[in-house]
Design a protein around this motif. Structure first.
Motif, PDB file in Angstrom:
ATOM      1  N   VAL A 139       0.837  -1.204   0.000  1.00 26.59           N
ATOM      2  CA  VAL A 139       0.000   0.000   0.000  1.00 26.59           C
ATOM      3  C   VAL A 139       0.872   1.255   0.000  1.00 26.59           C
ATOM      4  CG1 VAL A 139      -1.672   1.338   1.332  1.00 26.59           C
ATOM      5  CG2 VAL A 139      -1.981  -1.125   1.071  1.00 26.59           C
ATOM      6  N   ALA A 140       1.875   1.274   0.865  1.00 32.66           N
ATOM      7  CA  ALA A 140       2.750   2.454   0.943  1.00 32.66           C
ATOM      8  C   ALA A 140       3.532   2.640  -0.355  1.00 32.66           C
ATOM      9  CB  ALA A 140       3.705   2.307   2.124  1.00 32.66           C
ATOM     10  N   LEU A 141       4.022   1.539  -0.932  1.00 33.29           N
ATOM     11  CA  LEU A 141       4.750   1.631  -2.197  1.00 33.29           C
ATOM     12  C   LEU A 141       3.833   2.109  -3.322  1.00 33.29           C
ATOM     13  CD1 LEU A 141       6.814  -1.659  -1.861  1.00 33.29           C
ATOM     14  CD2 LEU A 141       7.779   0.651  -1.951  1.00 33.29           C
ATOM     15  N   SER A 142       2.585   1.646  -3.324  1.00 30.57           N
ATOM     16  CA  SER A 142       1.622   2.106  -4.331  1.00 30.57           C
ATOM     17  C   SER A 142       1.409   3.602  -4.227  1.00 30.57           C
ATOM     18  CB  SER A 142       0.277   1.379  -4.164  1.00 30.57           C
ATOM     19  OG  SER A 142       0.380   0.032  -4.538  1.00 30.57           O
ATOM     20  N   GLU A 143       1.263   4.082  -3.002  1.00 28.02           N
ATOM     21  CA  GLU A 143       1.035   5.512  -2.811  1.00 28.02           C
ATOM     22  C   GLU A 143       2.259   6.337  -3.211  1.00 28.02           C
ATOM     23  OE1 GLU A 143      -0.432   6.245   1.106  1.00 28.02           O
ATOM     24  OE2 GLU A 143      -2.254   5.082   0.785  1.00 28.02           O
ATOM     25  N   LYS A 144       3.422   5.716  -3.183  1.00 25.16           N
ATOM     26  CA  LYS A 144       4.648   6.383  -3.645  1.00 25.16           C
ATOM     27  C   LYS A 144       4.817   6.285  -5.156  1.00 25.16           C
ATOM     28  CE  LYS A 144       8.024   7.618  -1.809  1.00 25.16           C
ATOM     29  NZ  LYS A 144       8.567   8.995  -1.627  1.00 25.16           N
ATOM     30  N   GLY A 145       3.921   5.520  -5.818  1.00 26.14           N
ATOM     31  CA  GLY A 145       4.034   5.341  -7.263  1.00 26.14           C
ATOM     32  C   GLY A 145       5.002   4.248  -7.662  1.00 26.14           C
TER      33      GLY A 145
END
Length: 457
Positions: A139-145
């Motif tokens: 989730v955090a990596l997704s939000e970072k793109g």
């Protein structure tokens, strides 16, 4: 998803030699301006796996007590204070993956994604088989793109815990963001196999199916989401259902769903906008105008609604009002060719040839192969006496669309003004040959034949 709203380009009143009248090209159908919509989807939330209280019968040490105090603060939304408790717990016990994971959640809740990712990875270095941490790392990596890394994290979580719907849903969102649409559909369907009552997944699957052009399936998913959930989320699902029904041409259903979305979330400008599009497509122009004006009232940043307001005012005969709205649209999006074209037509209609010529030229910068604009620019230039420039515009139109008769008639009229008899004859002959089988050109064909007869004497 949106309907077309056609307009015809302006017809000049000036009569040239031999009584011929310039033909105004029929403009292409002007489509509503593409509107930057919110995604109208929910993201699967990260599972909150932090225990909410100490487990019964288990003795806790100082580190665990600090950890549970942090959990309580996190639950209340006191994320910064929670982080301090988790740090204190880790000072007491460095190999405490639950505390690192919990601190990552609190950091992520504050938007400190890099720090959260660091803590998740530190927790996994101690406990690599902790599925929920892999999911939350994703989730955090997704939000970072960082979609590739996020996908890897979600797939690892799924391998560890295949029966958990959350990483499947999050994986679907990441695949969709990468335009891997078929993979996203597969993961949304797996989410729903594991959790059939997940309204969010039904809605998000509907969005992907609609993107693939599978409108009936998308409509079914939106309706499933609506059966499962009410309140603000139902407004979002009704909005998406309205858009899909509008794309399918089911206008009454689109209007009904649009009104439901507005009733559930009256401050949602997107809901009013989609309702306006459906009403406009149905021909309920006054109601559509009210809906678009409500959009601008609720969210003045949604400048695209100026275009729709302008079209409706133009249709109602309010030329000055329409001009003002087209100009407002162009202030919002200066390169919007359809607004430049429509503005030029209205300025030409009002006799402002200089303004019309400038607007046509701006439209051509954005859409240089627009035949109707080239023809109408030529008409305006010829009316100003700028014959050479008019000829250039008509020739360009003819070269872009050689089978369209309009430019040839206008070329004939322009050649007459320069006493170029031979060129005029050739242009009129081309016009007659192309136009004689077209009923809407019957009167002009008769006029062109008379002009040819007079020129050939």
């Amino acid at each position: 998803m949106t309907s077309s709203f056609s307009r015809c380009s302006v017809a000049l009143l000036a009569m040239l030699c031999f009584g011929g009248q310039l033909l105004a090209a029929h403009a292409h159908e002007a489509k509503p301006a593409a509107k930057k919509r919110s995604s109208h989807r929910h993201r699967a939330s990260s599972p909150q796996i932090i225990p909410q209280k100490p487990r019964s019968g288990v003795q806790t040490g100082e580190a665990e007590s600090l950890y549970y105090a942090g959990v309580a603060l996190h639950t209340k939304g006191n994320y910064a204070e929670a982080v301090e408790k988790f740090k204190a717990a880790l000072q007491k016990r460095a190999d405490f993956p639950e505390a690192r994971h919990a601190m990552g959640l609190s950091l992520a809740a504050q938007g400190a994604l890099d720090e959260a990712i660091h803590e998740y990875r530190a927790a996994l270095s101690v406990q690599p088989e902790f599925a929920a941490i892999h999911n939350n790392l994703g989730v955090a990596l997704s939000e970072k793109g960082k979609l590739d890394e996020a996908i890897e994290a979600y797939r690892y979580a799924i391998r560890l815990q295949p029966g958990n719907a959350a990483p499947h849903h999050n994986l679907a969102l990441a695949l969709e963001a990468k335009d891997e649409v078929d993979g996203a559909v597969e993961e949304y369907r797996e989410t729903l196999r594991l959790q059939p009552d997940n309204a969010t997944a039904h809605n998000n699957l509907g969005l992907v199916l609609q993107r693939k052009g599978l409108l009936d399936e998308a409509i079914g998913e939106y309706r499933a989401a609506l059966r499962l959930q009410a309140g603000p989320a139902a407004a979002l699902y009704s909005l998406n259902l309205s858009a899909a029904l509008l794309a399918k041409g089911e206008l009454d259903g689109a209007i009904g769903s649009g009104r439901t979305a507005v009733r559930l979330q009256p401050q949602n400008a997107d809901a009013h906008y989609n309702l306006g599009l459906a009403l406009k497509a149905k021909g309920e122009f006054d109601a559509a105008l009210a809906a678009f004006r409500e959009v601008l009232k609720l969210d003045p940043e949604q400048g695209v609604a100026h275009y729709d307001v302008a079209q409706l005012l133009d249709r109602a005969g309010d030329t000055d009002g329409a001009i003002g709205e087209y100009r407002a649209m162009l202030a919002y999006r200066p390169t919007h060719a359809s607004s430049q074209e429509a503005l030029a037509v209205l300025l030409q209609k009002k006799g402002d040839l200089d303004g019309a010529i400038a607007a046509y030229r701006m439209a051509l910068q954005a859409s240089p192969k627009n035949v109707a604009v080239q023809n109408n620019l030529g008409v305006a230039l010829l009316s100003k006496g700028q014959v050479d420039e008019a000829l250039t515009a008509f020739r360009t139109a003819a070269s872009l669309q050689p089978n369209d008769p309009v430019a040839y008639f206008n070329l004939g009229e322009a050649f007459i003004t320069q006493n170029q008899r031979g060129d005029a004859i050739q242009a009129y002959r081309s016009y007659v040959k192309l136009a004689e089988a077209q009923p809407d050109h019957r009167d002009k064909v008769d006029a062109a034949r008379k002009q040819l007869a007079a020129l050939e004497r």
